[in-house]
Design a protein around this motif. Structure first.
Motif, mmCIF file in Angstrom:
data_model
loop_
_atom_site.group_PDB
_atom_site.id
_atom_site.type_symbol
_atom_site.label_atom_id
_atom_site.label_comp_id
_atom_site.label_asym_id
_atom_site.label_seq_id
_atom_site.Cartn_x
_atom_site.Cartn_y
_atom_site.Cartn_z
ATOM 1 N N LYS A 11 0.867 -1.176 0.000
ATOM 2 C CA LYS A 11 0.000 0.000 0.000
ATOM 3 C C LYS A 11 0.904 1.226 0.000
ATOM 4 C CE LYS A 11 -4.204 1.831 1.261
ATOM 5 N NZ LYS A 11 -4.181 2.479 -0.045
ATOM 6 N N SER A 12 0.646 2.144 -0.899
ATOM 7 C CA SER A 12 1.493 3.334 -0.919
ATOM 8 C C SER A 12 0.743 4.541 -0.395
ATOM 9 C CB SER A 12 1.961 3.636 -2.338
ATOM 10 O OG SER A 12 2.587 4.893 -2.332
ATOM 11 N N THR A 13 1.278 5.131 0.666
ATOM 12 C CA THR A 13 0.623 6.321 1.216
ATOM 13 C C THR A 13 1.538 7.538 1.053
ATOM 14 O OG1 THR A 13 1.547 5.703 3.349
ATOM 15 C CG2 THR A 13 -0.742 5.075 2.957
ATOM 16 N N ILE A 14 2.632 7.354 0.311
ATOM 17 C CA ILE A 14 3.611 8.444 0.144
ATOM 18 C C ILE A 14 3.090 9.488 -0.844
ATOM 19 C CG2 ILE A 14 5.991 8.968 -0.579
ATOM 20 C CD1 ILE A 14 6.025 7.302 1.882
ATOM 21 N N LYS A 15 3.247 10.752 -0.468
ATOM 22 C CA LYS A 15 2.866 11.835 -1.373
ATOM 23 C C LYS A 15 4.130 12.571 -1.805
ATOM 24 C CE LYS A 15 -1.153 12.795 1.425
ATOM 25 N NZ LYS A 15 -0.427 12.528 2.654
ATOM 26 N N TRP A 16 4.041 13.340 -2.888
ATOM 27 C CA TRP A 16 5.226 14.043 -3.396
ATOM 28 C C TRP A 16 5.834 14.938 -2.325
ATOM 29 C CZ3 TRP A 16 7.167 11.835 -7.387
ATOM 30 C CH2 TRP A 16 6.348 11.266 -8.350
ATOM 31 N N GLY A 69 1.380 6.328 -5.222
ATOM 32 C CA GLY A 69 0.460 7.032 -4.338
ATOM 33 C C GLY A 69 -0.333 8.089 -5.092
ATOM 34 N N SER A 70 0.340 8.873 -5.930
ATOM 35 C CA SER A 70 -0.343 9.976 -6.594
ATOM 36 C C SER A 70 -1.332 9.469 -7.645
ATOM 37 C CB SER A 70 0.662 10.939 -7.224
ATOM 38 O OG SER A 70 1.242 10.360 -8.349
ATOM 39 N N LEU A 71 -1.064 8.305 -8.222
ATOM 40 C CA LEU A 71 -1.970 7.753 -9.238
ATOM 41 C C LEU A 71 -3.023 6.831 -8.641
ATOM 42 C CD1 LEU A 71 0.402 6.512 -12.093
ATOM 43 C CD2 LEU A 71 -1.394 8.220 -12.314
ATOM 44 N N GLU A 72 -2.909 6.609 -7.336
ATOM 45 C CA GLU A 72 -3.702 5.563 -6.671
ATOM 46 C C GLU A 72 -3.544 4.251 -7.420
ATOM 47 O OE1 GLU A 72 -7.706 6.830 -5.833
ATOM 48 O OE2 GLU A 72 -7.011 8.809 -5.235
ATOM 49 N N ALA A 73 -2.316 3.983 -7.814
ATOM 50 C CA ALA A 73 -2.017 2.774 -8.585
ATOM 51 C C ALA A 73 -1.623 1.642 -7.650
ATOM 52 C CB ALA A 73 -0.876 3.072 -9.548
ATOM 53 N N THR A 74 -1.695 0.415 -8.165
ATOM 54 C CA THR A 74 -1.201 -0.730 -7.393
ATOM 55 C C THR A 74 0.321 -0.671 -7.418
ATOM 56 O OG1 THR A 74 -3.049 -1.903 -8.392
ATOM 57 C CG2 THR A 74 -1.508 -3.216 -7.086
ATOM 58 N N GLU A 104 -3.892 -6.906 -14.634
ATOM 59 C CA GLU A 104 -5.211 -7.119 -14.036
ATOM 60 C C GLU A 104 -5.608 -5.945 -13.127
ATOM 61 O OE1 GLU A 104 -6.159 -10.481 -10.982
ATOM 62 O OE2 GLU A 104 -5.309 -11.399 -12.787
ATOM 63 N N LEU A 105 -4.646 -5.487 -12.320
ATOM 64 C CA LEU A 105 -4.955 -4.468 -11.305
ATOM 65 C C LEU A 105 -4.467 -3.079 -11.714
ATOM 66 C CD1 LEU A 105 -3.959 -6.452 -8.056
ATOM 67 C CD2 LEU A 105 -6.208 -6.286 -9.126
ATOM 68 N N HIS A 106 -4.433 -2.795 -13.044
ATOM 69 C CA HIS A 106 -3.909 -1.511 -13.495
ATOM 70 C C HIS A 106 -4.751 -0.357 -12.995
ATOM 71 C CE1 HIS A 106 -6.872 -0.439 -16.705
ATOM 72 N NE2 HIS A 106 -7.196 -1.697 -16.491
ATOM 73 N N PRO A 107 -4.275 0.876 -12.904
ATOM 74 C CA PRO A 107 -2.890 1.266 -13.191
ATOM 75 C C PRO A 107 -1.911 0.685 -12.170
ATOM 76 C CG PRO A 107 -4.081 3.088 -12.184
ATOM 77 C CD PRO A 107 -5.084 1.993 -12.430
#
Ligand code: ATP
Length: 264
Positions: A11-16, A69-74, A104-107
């Motif tokens: 899970k990525s919660t990092i922001k720029w 995180g910024s793209l809410e991507a996997t 399957e889980l893109h982006p």
């Protein structure tokens, strides 16, 4: 596929804004992901892969995580050396499964750390597993455009030793970005990020000068801040070591005195 889903997705919660310094790099990466994500004219070739290189602990993993995180991507976080050594014989299958799941889980953002481990020349069995894993990875990177034109799957890789990479790898990562040690301005920013919410009663300029002189990386700065925070906690809880024999229940009741450290 289950292995990938259970072990390699984070899970990525990092922001720029959690990343200090590296302004140009952040800008470049934002542009890259925005251009890749938007419908683009056929003449613009999306980057197939981005290679981040530079000294250890300078924020390469953090940057990849911020992209996700910024793209809410996997976010797939893969340490190449541990996959190739631990799952000997299976490692190239893991890479194929990884890209199946990424589609399957893109982006999806696929981050391959220590990619140099796959090209280091060795004659033992690990080297064979690494070679197969690398060739599957390169095939996946080549097939990226055809298989997933409307899906965003961006591969970022990182190395501390770019000179160990061979041409086959380098040419696949058409975008190569140097991630340097932090300069003074970045050092101050990283210290502030890692002491957020705390009262800082120090001469930040002086500290930053010393850190730059000693070639501190972002990771070193984070550790420095953690040490400083622990020292502050010890200072306001002078009898901390006396508490070592207390029960958990009693410790919870007493609570650490941390209010004195915070800004509010
Ligand atoms: P390695 O090459 O050893 O894998 P890395 O370049 O991937 O290292 P990270 O894992 O991104 O380094 O950074 C380690 C830790 O150091 C981060 O979790 C973060 O706390 C801190 N850090 C490093 N660089 C920065 C930065 N530019 N801004 C804020 N924190 C940073």
């Amino acid at each position: 596929k289950n292995f990938v889903k259970n072990n390699l997705i984070q899970k990525s919660t990092i922001k720029w804004e959690d990343i200090g310094g590296l302004e140009e790099v952040k800008q470049l990466m934002m542009e890259t992901i925005v251009i890749s994500a938007l419908q683009k004219p056929a003449s613009i070739q999306p980057w197939k892969g981005i290679l981040l290189f530079g000294p250890p602990g300078t924020g390469k993993t953090l940057l990849a995580s911020a992209c996700a995180g910024s793209l809410e991507a996997t976010f797939f976080n893969v340490k190449a050396s541990s996959v190739s050594s631990k799952y000997y014989g299976e490692s190239s299958k893991i890479i194929s499964a990884l890209y199946d799941v990424a589609r399957e889980l893109h982006p999806s953002i696929v981050f391959i750390d220590e990619i140099d481990a796959l090209t280091t020349k060795r004659s033992d069995g690990i080297s064979e597993a690494s070679r197969r894993m690398l060739s599957t990875l390169l095939t996946e990177l080549d097939g990226f455009q055809d298989k997933g034109s409307d899906r965003l799957i961006l591969t970022l890789s990182a190395t501390n030793t770019p000179w160990d990479l061979d041409e086959a790898v380098l040419s696949r990562f058409s975008r190569r970005i140097y991630i340097p040690l932090p300069d003074k301005k970045a050092t101050k920013e990283i210290i502030k990020i890692n002491t957020k919410g705390l009262k800082l009663d120090v001469n930040l300029d002086e500290i930053a000068d010393k850190c730059v002189e000693r070639l501190y990386s972002g990771r070193d700065l984070k550790n420095l801040c953690q040490d400083a925070i622990w020292n502050m906690i010890r200072d306001v809880n002078k009898d901390l070591y006396k508490m070592a024999n207390l029960s958990y229940k009693e410790l919870k009741r007493r609570k650490l005195k941390t209010r004195a450290l915070t800004d509010d």
